[in-house]
Each structure stands twice: as C-alpha cells, then as structure tokens.
Scaffold this motif. Structure first.
Motif, PDB file in Angstrom:
ATOM      1  N   PHE A   6      13.271 -19.272   3.080  1.00 44.84           N
ATOM      2  CA  PHE A   6      13.342 -19.162   1.630  1.00 44.84           C
ATOM      3  C   PHE A   6      13.266 -20.551   0.995  1.00 44.84           C
ATOM      4  CE2 PHE A   6      14.629 -15.059   2.935  1.00 44.84           C
ATOM      5  CZ  PHE A   6      14.464 -14.203   1.850  1.00 44.84           C
ATOM      6  N   ASP A   7      12.822 -20.588  -0.240  1.00 45.37           N
ATOM      7  CA  ASP A   7      12.809 -21.857  -0.967  1.00 45.37           C
ATOM      8  C   ASP A   7      14.227 -22.349  -1.208  1.00 45.37           C
ATOM      9  OD1 ASP A   7      10.007 -21.970  -1.248  1.00 45.37           O
ATOM     10  OD2 ASP A   7      10.087 -20.657  -2.996  1.00 45.37           O
ATOM     11  N   ILE A   8      15.107 -21.404  -1.532  1.00 50.39           N
ATOM     12  CA  ILE A   8      16.472 -21.765  -1.893  1.00 50.39           C
ATOM     13  C   ILE A   8      17.417 -20.641  -1.508  1.00 50.39           C
ATOM     14  CG2 ILE A   8      16.243 -20.842  -4.254  1.00 50.39           C
ATOM     15  CD1 ILE A   8      18.009 -23.231  -5.189  1.00 50.39           C
ATOM     16  N   THR A   9      18.563 -20.996  -0.980  1.00 52.07           N
ATOM     17  CA  THR A   9      19.595 -20.023  -0.642  1.00 52.07           C
ATOM     18  C   THR A   9      20.876 -20.437  -1.359  1.00 52.07           C
ATOM     19  OG1 THR A   9      18.641 -19.493   1.506  1.00 52.07           O
ATOM     20  CG2 THR A   9      20.973 -19.013   1.205  1.00 52.07           C
ATOM     21  N   ILE A  10      21.417 -19.519  -2.119  1.00 53.89           N
ATOM     22  CA  ILE A  10      22.657 -19.761  -2.858  1.00 53.89           C
ATOM     23  C   ILE A  10      23.784 -19.077  -2.105  1.00 53.89           C
ATOM     24  CG2 ILE A  10      23.913 -19.360  -5.000  1.00 53.89           C
ATOM     25  CD1 ILE A  10      20.184 -19.315  -5.218  1.00 53.89           C
ATOM     26  N   VAL A  11      24.825 -19.805  -1.765  1.00 51.19           N
ATOM     27  CA  VAL A  11      25.958 -19.250  -1.029  1.00 51.19           C
ATOM     28  C   VAL A  11      27.144 -19.141  -1.981  1.00 51.19           C
ATOM     29  CG1 VAL A  11      27.454 -19.472   0.980  1.00 51.19           C
ATOM     30  CG2 VAL A  11      25.110 -20.357   1.071  1.00 51.19           C
ATOM     31  N   GLY A  12      27.470 -17.917  -2.336  1.00 50.24           N
ATOM     32  CA  GLY A  12      28.551 -17.662  -3.292  1.00 50.24           C
ATOM     33  C   GLY A  12      28.004 -16.936  -4.508  1.00 50.24           C
ATOM     34  N   ALA A  13      28.386 -15.665  -4.681  1.00 53.14           N
ATOM     35  CA  ALA A  13      27.807 -14.828  -5.736  1.00 53.14           C
ATOM     36  C   ALA A  13      28.755 -14.612  -6.912  1.00 53.14           C
ATOM     37  CB  ALA A  13      27.378 -13.483  -5.162  1.00 53.14           C
ATOM     38  N   PHE A 111      17.368 -19.045   7.040  1.00 45.10           N
ATOM     39  CA  PHE A 111      16.661 -20.309   6.999  1.00 45.10           C
ATOM     40  C   PHE A 111      16.181 -20.581   5.580  1.00 45.10           C
ATOM     41  CE2 PHE A 111      16.319 -18.730  11.306  1.00 45.10           C
ATOM     42  CZ  PHE A 111      16.686 -19.842  12.056  1.00 45.10           C
ATOM     43  N   SER A 112      16.308 -21.823   5.163  1.00 43.55           N
ATOM     44  CA  SER A 112      15.992 -22.164   3.775  1.00 43.55           C
ATOM     45  C   SER A 112      15.581 -23.626   3.667  1.00 43.55           C
ATOM     46  CB  SER A 112      17.218 -21.894   2.893  1.00 43.55           C
ATOM     47  OG  SER A 112      16.904 -21.979   1.537  1.00 43.55           O
ATOM     48  N   LYS A 113      14.709 -23.887   2.695  1.00 42.19           N
ATOM     49  CA  LYS A 113      14.300 -25.269   2.445  1.00 42.19           C
ATOM     50  C   LYS A 113      15.394 -26.048   1.734  1.00 42.19           C
ATOM     51  CE  LYS A 113       9.452 -23.853   2.044  1.00 42.19           C
ATOM     52  NZ  LYS A 113       8.293 -23.703   1.113  1.00 42.19           N
ATOM     53  N   THR A 114      16.150 -25.343   0.880  1.00 40.74           N
ATOM     54  CA  THR A 114      17.283 -25.957   0.178  1.00 40.74           C
ATOM     55  C   THR A 114      18.426 -24.955   0.112  1.00 40.74           C
ATOM     56  OG1 THR A 114      16.482 -25.217  -1.994  1.00 40.74           O
ATOM     57  CG2 THR A 114      15.816 -27.428  -1.275  1.00 40.74           C
ATOM     58  N   VAL A 115      19.616 -25.476  -0.123  1.00 42.40           N
ATOM     59  CA  VAL A 115      20.815 -24.639  -0.222  1.00 42.40           C
ATOM     60  C   VAL A 115      21.649 -25.119  -1.408  1.00 42.40           C
ATOM     61  CG1 VAL A 115      23.036 -24.075   0.869  1.00 42.40           C
ATOM     62  CG2 VAL A 115      20.936 -24.024   2.224  1.00 42.40           C
TER      63      VAL A 115
END
Length: 336
Positions: A6-13, A111-115
């Motif tokens: 993914f381009d971006i993965t956000i952890v925490g919703a 897997f992600s390019k940014t987090v």
C-alpha cells in the motif's frame, strides 16, 4: 513480493486516524487502516460514545458517536482497506525493498511504502480505585466507561474526578439523573474554563477535598461513603451509580522494540510529523514535540501534515501542499 504494498498504512482508527485515512484518499494514495479494536472510532466509540464534545471546529456540540460516524463516512469514501481486531506488535523497514513491514499479534503481515501511527495513548485501561467494594460492584453501578446514558435516568449519581471527563459527564447527565454529586480530592480542576463555569452554575452538587471511602450494596450500588480529606469527616450518600473518572493508564510497551525515538512516554516527531524511521510518521496523542497540545482539533492538523509528507516521500515530484479541498471532487460526488 507477492503481497500488495500500500502507499500508506494508518495504524489506529480513532478520530485522527480516520481523518488521516480520508486525507490519504484525497491525495490519491492507496490506503489501509488497521486497529486493534473491533470497531472504528477509537475512544469516541469505545469509551464515551454518549458524551458531548465541544471543542471540534464546526460543531457547537456533538455526541462522540456522531462525530465518529461523520469521520468514518468521510474516511470510507475513497474505499481504503480496513483491518480490525489486529494489534500491530512489530514494525520494521526492509531496506533492500524500501518498504515497511507490519506484523500483527495474530500473525498477519502488512506491507506499505509509508506508515502513519495514530495510536492515541496506546493500549489504554481505566485507572481504578483499590477499594474492595468498588472492585466487587464493578459493572453493577460502578462505571469507568459510559456507553448508555439512559441507565442513569431518575437515579442518584456520584461522579469522582476533577478533569474534563468528570465535569463533562456531570453536565451531560444533568436533566437525566435525579441528583448528581461530584467530588474531587482538591479544589483545582483540570477541565476547560467554560465547562467549569457551567458546572458551578448547574444543579450539580460539587464537593471539593472529598474522596470516596466505601461503596455500599450487595448486588448493585446502593450508597457511598465519602470523606473530607482535611478533617476525616464522613458523609453517606444515597446513590445508585458511581462514575469514576480517574484517567487512563497508557501503555506503550508494545512499540518499545520498533526502533522509534520515545520522548516523555510518546513518539518524538519533528514539525513534519516525521519519526526517526524514514517513511514512518505519527500524529495525535501518541506524539510529542515542543508546544504539543493533546486535542482532537490539533490531531486533525497533524494528520494532514503527516499524510502530505508521506505523499511527498513516495513521490518527490508531487507537491507537499495539496491545494484546497474544494479543488478536489470525491469519487462519490463525480457524475457519470
């Protein structure tokens, strides 16, 4: 690598993570949102869905659950991938492939390019009172979290605490409960000034320098003994519910081995919301920098900064400044 990156993965919703997810879509990034809870919204839905929030721009007042629903609707319009009930326990950078690998407690990998880490206060549990009767009646008139205000209708309530949560619940339940008493162990409150003005002009009985000594009842709370911590004098209150607003214990142990720089029990970031790990950003209550304010409103701005920096990180040709939102037309509103 066969797995989708993914381009971006956000952890925490929570609210900040939801807004970051929306902003990632606005920047045309393929986004994934991960949370350890089974529902979106973070503390808004898990801890105080029925509490009014007053300090979010554009809303004189809004229930936490309604704010969460608005944020969820906003975030989902770009169809991010949602992964719930997944607690991330490991974050590592695979240098030769220039991607980030996240591993959850149940063994799933992402897997992600940014987090972007929007973890709030981390793994949180209510701070509890070490009083036997309180423990015995936990959930039977003793409350650390309120999800349904209707149970307090026409009841006598004791609220313990001197922060925003205690004051907000006292004001929220006025007109629902029959009688409300708020006790605080000192005469200095950690709540918004306007809320305190409303509290002291309300029907709530406020007793400073008082603490909870004993809870009475077998199957359910029937009363409470409080005491003046200056004199020791005790007072019995006829109450059916006690709300303990003593704060939450934050636990960041699960990120200690991620290689992140920690400052004052928070992730250290710079003005671009960058951590010390390339491609990893953070926003909201989980971060610390000079002048940091732990508010939802500031978290929204930090999320926007983090996502725009992430976009520029994976695509240096893109502009850091995204333009104004009115320049974009969300997919759901496009014709044809």
């Amino acid at each position: 690598m066969k797995e989708e990156v993914f381009d971006i993965t956000i952890v925490g919703a929570g609210p900040v993570g939801l807004y970051a997810t929306y902003y990632a879509g606005l920047r045309d990034m393929r986004a994934k949102l991960i949370d350890a809870l089974g529902q979106l919204g973070g503390q808004l839905t898990a801890l105080y869905p029925e509490k009014y929030i007053y300090d979010v721009a554009g809303f004189p007042q809004i229930l936490a659950k309604d704010l969460a629903q608005n944020l969820i609707s906003q975030a989902l319009q770009y169809n991010p991938e949602i992964c719930l009930n997944e607690k991330i326990i490991k974050l590592e950078r695979i240098e030769d492939e220039k991607i980030l690998k996240l591993t959850s407690e149940n063994g799933n990998v992402h897997f992600s390019k940014t987090v972007v880490l929007t973890l709030g206060i981390g793994a949180f549990v209510p701070r509890k009172l070490d009083i036997p009767d309180v423990q015995k009646l936990d959930g039977r008139g003793i409350h650390y979290i309120v999800k349904d205000k209707s149970i307090f209708k026409d009841k006598n309530i004791l609220i313990v605490g001197g922060g925003d949560s205690a004051v907000d619940w006292a004001l929220n339940l006025e007109g629902i409960a029959k009688n409300i008493t708020l006790i605080h162990r000192r005469d200095i409150f950690k709540a918004h000034e306007d809320s305190l003005k409303k509290l002291f002009n309300s029907s709530v009985e406020v007793k400073t320098f008082y603490e909870l000594k004993r809870v009475h009842g077998d199957e359910h709370v029937e009363g409470a003994t409080i005491f003046d911590n200056r004199t020791g004098d005790e007072t019995y209150l006829d109450v059916q519910h006690i709300i303990l607003c003593l704060g939450f214990l934050a636990n960041l142990e699960f990120i200690q081995n991620w290689g992140l720089e920690i400052d004052k029990n928070a992730i250290k970031v710079n003005s671009k919301m960058e951590t010390n790990i390339p491609g990893v950003y953070a926003a909201g209550d989980i971060i610390n920098y000079p002048g940091k304010l732990k508010l939802i409103s500031t978290g929204f701005g930090e999320a926007a900064i983090a996502v725009n920096c992430a976009k520029n990180f994976i695509d240096p040709a893109s502009k850091f400044f995204p333009g104004h939102s009115s320049d974009f037309v969300p997919k759901k509103f496009k014709s044809g």
